[in-house]
Design a protein around this motif. Structure first.
Motif, short mmCIF file in Angstrom:
data_model
loop_
_atom_site.label_atom_id
_atom_site.label_comp_id
_atom_site.label_asym_id
_atom_site.label_seq_id
_atom_site.Cartn_x
_atom_site.Cartn_y
_atom_site.Cartn_z
N ALA A 172 0.72 -1.14 -0.07
CA ALA A 172 -0.02 0.10 -0.20
C ALA A 172 0.96 1.27 0.07
O ALA A 172 1.74 1.28 0.86
N ALA A 173 0.76 2.08 -0.97
CA ALA A 173 1.54 3.38 -1.23
C ALA A 173 0.48 4.38 -0.69
O ALA A 173 -0.58 4.53 -0.85
N SER A 174 1.21 5.27 0.45
CA SER A 174 0.80 6.72 0.82
C SER A 174 1.63 7.95 0.68
O SER A 174 2.77 7.52 0.42
N GLY A 175 0.94 9.13 0.60
CA GLY A 175 1.78 10.32 0.92
C GLY A 175 1.62 11.30 -0.25
O GLY A 175 0.37 11.18 -0.91
N SER A 176 2.64 11.68 -0.75
CA SER A 176 2.52 12.65 -2.09
C SER A 176 2.29 11.92 -3.26
O SER A 176 3.35 11.96 -4.03
#
Length: 117
Positions: free
Chosen positions: A23-27
């Motif tokens: 799971a990728a998160s952030g900008s």
């Protein structure tokens, strides 16, 4: 900055299955590609499977027909379904994403997959 959280590794018997998640998160404006690599001690990290935005996928010859990469672009999550696992699939598996803007790539912390009876 982008954070990747991997899960799903573990110990499985030969012939068994595992499903890895990343799971990728952030900008993140957009994700160009999501991929899984693996590495064993003393060897270079190798590409296992990659999924490009738009649907194109590619696989290492050693996993074709056994592994399937998929992604949920709403959740910014990649999956690796691994079937018919073999002892030689034992490795640390790393998630990699290439994001816009800038085509910058990020790596997960790695998850251990061990195939053994």
């Amino acid at each position: 900055q982008v954070q990747l959280v991997e899960s799903g590794g573990g110990l499985v018997q030969p012939g068994g299955s595992l499903r890895l998640s990343c799971a990728a998160s952030g900008s993140i404006f957009a994700i160009y590609a999501m991929a899984w690599y693996r590495q064993t001690p003393g060897k270079q990290r190798e590409l296992v499977a990659r999924s490009f935005h738009g649907g194109t996928t590619n696989y290492a010859d050693s996993v074709k027909g056994r592994f399937t990469i998929s992604r949920d672009d709403v959740k910014n999550t990649a999956y690796l379904q691994m079937n018919s696992l073999k002892p030689e699939d034992t490795a640390v598996y790393y998630c990699n994403v290439v994001v816009a803007p800038g085509a910058i790539d990020y790596w997960g912390q790695g998850t251990q997959v061990t195939v053994s009876s």
